[in-house]
Design a protein around this motif. Structure first.
Motif, PDB file in Angstrom:
ATOM      1  N   GLY A 148       0.801  -1.222   0.000  1.00  0.00           N
ATOM      2  CA  GLY A 148       0.000   0.000   0.000  1.00  0.00           C
ATOM      3  C   GLY A 148       0.830   1.267   0.000  1.00  0.00           C
ATOM      4  N   TYR A 149       1.903   1.286   0.737  1.00  0.00           N
ATOM      5  CA  TYR A 149       2.785   2.458   0.816  1.00  0.00           C
ATOM      6  C   TYR A 149       3.239   2.857  -0.584  1.00  0.00           C
ATOM      7  N   ARG A 150       3.146   4.171  -0.924  1.00  0.00           N
ATOM      8  CA  ARG A 150       3.413   4.586  -2.296  1.00  0.00           C
ATOM      9  C   ARG A 150       4.517   5.630  -2.408  1.00  0.00           C
ATOM     10  N   ARG A 151       5.063   6.098  -1.273  1.00  0.00           N
ATOM     11  CA  ARG A 151       6.077   7.139  -1.359  1.00  0.00           C
ATOM     12  C   ARG A 151       7.387   6.579  -1.926  1.00  0.00           C
ATOM     13  N   THR A 152       8.195   7.483  -2.474  1.00  0.00           N
ATOM     14  CA  THR A 152       9.457   7.109  -3.121  1.00  0.00           C
ATOM     15  C   THR A 152      10.613   7.764  -2.369  1.00  0.00           C
ATOM     16  N   PRO A 153      11.721   7.021  -2.155  1.00  0.00           N
ATOM     17  CA  PRO A 153      12.102   5.720  -2.674  1.00  0.00           C
ATOM     18  C   PRO A 153      11.809   4.586  -1.702  1.00  0.00           C
ATOM     19  N   LEU A 154      12.101   3.365  -2.159  1.00  0.00           N
ATOM     20  CA  LEU A 154      12.115   2.162  -1.330  1.00  0.00           C
ATOM     21  C   LEU A 154      13.480   1.514  -1.496  1.00  0.00           C
ATOM     22  N   LEU A 155      13.950   0.851  -0.460  1.00  0.00           N
ATOM     23  CA  LEU A 155      15.132   0.011  -0.563  1.00  0.00           C
ATOM     24  C   LEU A 155      14.702  -1.434  -0.390  1.00  0.00           C
ATOM     25  N   GLN A 156      15.053  -2.264  -1.350  1.00  0.00           N
ATOM     26  CA  GLN A 156      14.755  -3.694  -1.297  1.00  0.00           C
ATOM     27  C   GLN A 156      16.047  -4.463  -1.116  1.00  0.00           C
ATOM     28  N   ILE A 157      16.059  -5.370  -0.161  1.00  0.00           N
ATOM     29  CA  ILE A 157      17.154  -6.328  -0.007  1.00  0.00           C
ATOM     30  C   ILE A 157      16.492  -7.702   0.045  1.00  0.00           C
TER      31      ILE A 157
END
Length: 308
Positions: A49-58
């Protein structure tokens, strides 16, 4: 698998905060470009649901908000610290001011009609309208242009005063305060150059910005959204540290279904099972049809948790 995957888009100021932090730390990372406006189906498969930018994926761990992302980078790669020991408190205070007050003034100033005209000079009207409507729907607390210009100039003078004493805001080396303050100023200069004359009265600020820009953005390699989703689906979330104690401020037990949303703008909630609530962060466990089992992490400060 500790591959850093940043979900971002080129003109996102908060994304640029992370990009310059990656450059300062000289890190390798994968770049996934996301839409600047809704819909963002791939992002929301990862976050719920969260839409803000950025995201970090590991792998199958998703970190939301630059405050938490920078903490994660510091934990995994402590060399060239973002939070030097002698500046841990004040650097966070200045960073939070920059992410909030300075960001609001800078974006309100930069996205006045003349700035929007420059930003979308080579785009069609539909793109410009979509951007404006999206930011209104997010609830961003825009200031009126005259008040924004006044506040922005005041903030620039404060930054200039700090730079009269040092090459960077806190001393001879950059820290998190520099990157947080730099990002919204970079947006004015890069995205709305027609309004960049606001820097003319503070040339030391421009010199400081050039020093940060010279650090680059680390070693970036492109990655598609589908590849990032596949990476999440192929991984399992990392084990939670045993040493991080549960801190209950809400009367909500671990294992409860909760929603977590930003406190200010962009308040679309993420719903999941609460599996950690430490001094600094919340962690939700989620199952998504496209990515399987993921952990979504949020900082506690600036976010609201509610029982479902």
């Amino acid at each position: 698998m500790n591959e850093l995957i940043l979900h971002h888009y080129p003109l996102s100021p908060f994304s640029h905060k992370v990009r310059v932090a990656l450059g300062f730390k000289q890190l390798a990372w994968r770049s996934v470009i996301v839409p600047g406006v809704l819909p963002k189906p791939d992002v929301q498969s990862l976050t719920g649901g969260y839409r803000r930018t950025p995201l970090l994926q590991i792998g199958a761990d998703i970190y939301c908000d630059t405050a938490l992302i920078c903490d994660v980078l510091e934990h995994l790669h402590p060399d060239r610290p973002l939070y030097p020991d002698h500046l841990k408190g004040i650097s966070r205070v200045v960073s939070q001011w920059a992410d909030d007050q300075l960001f609001r003034a800078a974006m309100s100033y930069s996205l006045q009609p003349r700035g929007l005209q420059a930003l979308f000079a080579h785009a069609d009207r539909a793109q410009a309208d979509a951007f404006v409507n999206d930011r209104k729907a997010m609830g961003f607390p825009f200031m009126h242009a005259p008040e924004a210009a006044l506040a922005y100039r005041s903030d620039l003078r404060r930054i200039a005063s700090m730079l009269d004493e040092h090459r960077f805001l806190m001393g001879g080396q950059p820290c998190i305060a520099d990157f947080s303050a730099y990002a919204p100023l970079w947006f004015t200069r890069a995205a709305t150059p027609a309004l960049a004359a606001i820097f003319d009265a503070t040339p030391q600020v421009l010199d400081w910005m050039d020093r940060i820009a010279a650090m680059g953005a680390g070693q970036m390699e492109k990655m598609s959204a589908q590849e990032s989703l596949a990476a999440a689906a192929a991984a399992e979330p990392l084990p939670l540290p045993d040493s991080e104690a549960f801190i209950d401020e809400h009367g909500i037990a671990l294992g409860s279904e909760v929603s977590i949303a930003a406190q200010s703008f962009g308040v679309e909630p993420t719903i999941g099972t609460l599996i950690a609530a430490t001094r600094t962060r919340y962690t939700l466990s989620r199952i998504d049809a496209r990515v399987g089992h993921v952990h979504v992490h949020f900082p506690r400060v600036g976010y609201v948790m509610k029982a479902m």
